[in-house]
Design an enzyme around this catalytic site. Sequence first.
Site, PDB file in Angstrom:
ATOM      1  N   LYS A  90      17.512   6.616 -10.537  1.00  0.00           N
ATOM      2  CA  LYS A  90      17.354   5.860  -9.284  1.00  0.00           C
ATOM      3  C   LYS A  90      17.014   4.408  -9.578  1.00  0.00           C
ATOM      4  O   LYS A  90      17.572   3.495  -8.957  1.00  0.00           O
ATOM      5  CB  LYS A  90      16.271   6.495  -8.413  1.00  0.00           C
ATOM      6  CG  LYS A  90      16.098   5.767  -7.070  1.00  0.00           C
ATOM      7  CD  LYS A  90      14.921   6.289  -6.285  1.00  0.00           C
ATOM      8  CE  LYS A  90      14.720   5.447  -5.031  1.00  0.00           C
ATOM      9  NZ  LYS A  90      13.488   5.785  -4.302  1.00  0.00           N
TER      10      LYS A  90
ATOM     11  N   ASP B  50      10.421  -6.762   0.557  1.00  0.00           N
ATOM     12  CA  ASP B  50      10.726  -6.188   1.859  1.00  0.00           C
ATOM     13  C   ASP B  50      12.075  -5.517   1.700  1.00  0.00           C
ATOM     14  O   ASP B  50      13.010  -6.087   1.121  1.00  0.00           O
ATOM     15  CB  ASP B  50      10.751  -7.230   2.966  1.00  0.00           C
ATOM     16  CG  ASP B  50      10.586  -6.590   4.347  1.00  0.00           C
ATOM     17  OD1 ASP B  50       9.857  -5.575   4.445  1.00  0.00           O
ATOM     18  OD2 ASP B  50      11.176  -7.080   5.319  1.00  0.00           O
TER      19      ASP B  50
ATOM     20  N   ARG C 274       0.829  -1.194   0.000  1.00  0.00           N
ATOM     21  CA  ARG C 274       0.000   0.000   0.000  1.00  0.00           C
ATOM     22  C   ARG C 274       0.869   1.253   0.000  1.00  0.00           C
ATOM     23  O   ARG C 274       0.360   2.363   0.096  1.00  0.00           O
ATOM     24  CB  ARG C 274      -0.925   0.014   1.231  1.00  0.00           C
ATOM     25  CG  ARG C 274      -2.068  -0.968   1.162  1.00  0.00           C
ATOM     26  CD  ARG C 274      -3.092  -0.746   2.271  1.00  0.00           C
ATOM     27  NE  ARG C 274      -4.271  -1.589   2.066  1.00  0.00           N
ATOM     28  CZ  ARG C 274      -4.411  -2.807   2.558  1.00  0.00           C
ATOM     29  NH1 ARG C 274      -3.437  -3.313   3.311  1.00  0.00           N
ATOM     30  NH2 ARG C 274      -5.504  -3.518   2.322  1.00  0.00           N
ATOM     31  N   ASN C 275       2.176   1.074  -0.087  1.00  0.00           N
ATOM     32  CA  ASN C 275       3.117   2.186  -0.101  1.00  0.00           C
ATOM     33  C   ASN C 275       3.102   2.821  -1.494  1.00  0.00           C
ATOM     34  O   ASN C 275       3.547   2.209  -2.470  1.00  0.00           O
ATOM     35  CB  ASN C 275       4.521   1.680   0.253  1.00  0.00           C
ATOM     36  CG  ASN C 275       5.553   2.786   0.319  1.00  0.00           C
ATOM     37  OD1 ASN C 275       5.671   3.594  -0.593  1.00  0.00           O
ATOM     38  ND2 ASN C 275       6.311   2.808   1.401  1.00  0.00           N
TER      39      ASN C 275
ATOM     40  N   HIS D 103      18.500  -0.583  -5.033  1.00  0.00           N
ATOM     41  CA  HIS D 103      18.338  -1.958  -4.565  1.00  0.00           C
ATOM     42  C   HIS D 103      17.082  -2.597  -5.150  1.00  0.00           C
ATOM     43  O   HIS D 103      17.100  -3.745  -5.592  1.00  0.00           O
ATOM     44  CB  HIS D 103      18.275  -1.977  -3.034  1.00  0.00           C
ATOM     45  CG  HIS D 103      17.284  -1.019  -2.441  1.00  0.00           C
ATOM     46  ND1 HIS D 103      17.244   0.321  -2.763  1.00  0.00           N
ATOM     47  CD2 HIS D 103      16.261  -1.200  -1.561  1.00  0.00           C
ATOM     48  CE1 HIS D 103      16.269   0.910  -2.102  1.00  0.00           C
ATOM     49  NE2 HIS D 103      15.655   0.013  -1.364  1.00  0.00           N
TER      50      HIS D 103
ATOM     51  N   GLY E 170       4.818   5.140  -2.883  1.00  0.00           N
ATOM     52  CA  GLY E 170       6.126   5.293  -3.513  1.00  0.00           C
ATOM     53  C   GLY E 170       6.618   3.996  -4.125  1.00  0.00           C
ATOM     54  O   GLY E 170       7.116   3.972  -5.258  1.00  0.00           O
ATOM     55  N   LYS E 171       6.499   2.902  -3.384  1.00  0.00           N
ATOM     56  CA  LYS E 171       6.913   1.600  -3.909  1.00  0.00           C
ATOM     57  C   LYS E 171       6.067   1.207  -5.123  1.00  0.00           C
ATOM     58  O   LYS E 171       6.584   0.709  -6.123  1.00  0.00           O
ATOM     59  CB  LYS E 171       6.768   0.517  -2.835  1.00  0.00           C
ATOM     60  CG  LYS E 171       7.874   0.475  -1.804  1.00  0.00           C
ATOM     61  CD  LYS E 171       7.727  -0.760  -0.938  1.00  0.00           C
ATOM     62  CE  LYS E 171       8.825  -0.822   0.111  1.00  0.00           C
ATOM     63  NZ  LYS E 171       8.739  -2.064   0.920  1.00  0.00           N
TER      64      LYS E 171
ATOM     65  N   TYR F 134      14.018   6.701   3.455  1.00  0.00           N
ATOM     66  CA  TYR F 134      15.290   7.318   3.858  1.00  0.00           C
ATOM     67  C   TYR F 134      16.026   7.955   2.682  1.00  0.00           C
ATOM     68  O   TYR F 134      17.173   8.388   2.836  1.00  0.00           O
ATOM     69  CB  TYR F 134      16.184   6.267   4.536  1.00  0.00           C
ATOM     70  CG  TYR F 134      15.590   5.706   5.799  1.00  0.00           C
ATOM     71  CD1 TYR F 134      15.843   6.283   7.037  1.00  0.00           C
ATOM     72  CD2 TYR F 134      14.740   4.599   5.760  1.00  0.00           C
ATOM     73  CE1 TYR F 134      15.283   5.770   8.206  1.00  0.00           C
ATOM     74  CE2 TYR F 134      14.167   4.081   6.915  1.00  0.00           C
ATOM     75  CZ  TYR F 134      14.450   4.676   8.134  1.00  0.00           C
ATOM     76  OH  TYR F 134      13.882   4.178   9.297  1.00  0.00           O
ATOM     77  N   ASP F 135      15.393   8.021   1.528  1.00  0.00           N
ATOM     78  CA  ASP F 135      16.042   8.590   0.342  1.00  0.00           C
ATOM     79  C   ASP F 135      16.640   9.979   0.568  1.00  0.00           C
ATOM     80  O   ASP F 135      17.738  10.266   0.075  1.00  0.00           O
ATOM     81  CB  ASP F 135      15.053   8.664  -0.827  1.00  0.00           C
ATOM     82  CG  ASP F 135      14.807   7.292  -1.462  1.00  0.00           C
ATOM     83  OD1 ASP F 135      15.608   6.366  -1.230  1.00  0.00           O
ATOM     84  OD2 ASP F 135      13.801   7.158  -2.187  1.00  0.00           O
TER      85      ASP F 135
END
Length: 207
Positions: A186, A72, A9-10, A191, A12-13, A165-166
């Site tokens: 990016k 994750d 539900r993020n 990662h 950004g992800k 934490y970007d």
Amino acid sequence: MRQLILASRNAGKILEFKRMLEESASDIEVLSLLDFPEFPDVEETGTTLQENSRLKAVQITELTGKPCLADDSGIFIDALGGDPGIYSARWSGVHGDDLANNAKVLRQIHELEVSGPVTRSAQFRCVVALSFPSTHPRSGEVHFESGEMRGEIIDTPRGDHGFGYDPIFVPDGYTQTSAQLRAQEKDRISHRGQAMRKILPVLIAAL
């Protein structure tokens, strides 16, 4: 059209995943947990990134009957003994509070620096898991891939892009934070981008 569920539900992800998938698999319809507000959040009880990504992928596949991609991710800061690690999203005590999480990390580093200089090296790590429903030939399998981006923590947040934490992380070889980089740049070094490029051929062939 082929369908894939993103177990997140993020926002950004979800944006990152959709952007990377559309480049190589535009014929796949990508849904996320934002499309299923009735579903409960998957409890991340694992002790590793791989365990948590598997939990999310398998549970959402069972609920939807669709192939599911879950990840994750976390930031592992050397001076903090690898913390926040798997607890990155809830490091301040409130899940997804990026400002509070960043502030806690910087406060912890500053407290250590009272006794002298400390290393500010850190690594973003990601594990993605792809699971398959009972109707799929690969039912019961979970395929994993991983990625890592190394860099260092800075004192003052910079940049309006990205999330987590970007704003306080500068990747090795760069002067900009992850939150200052263009999306395509990016994705190339991150990662999550690394893990996605590894799993895409498996995903495209299996759906």
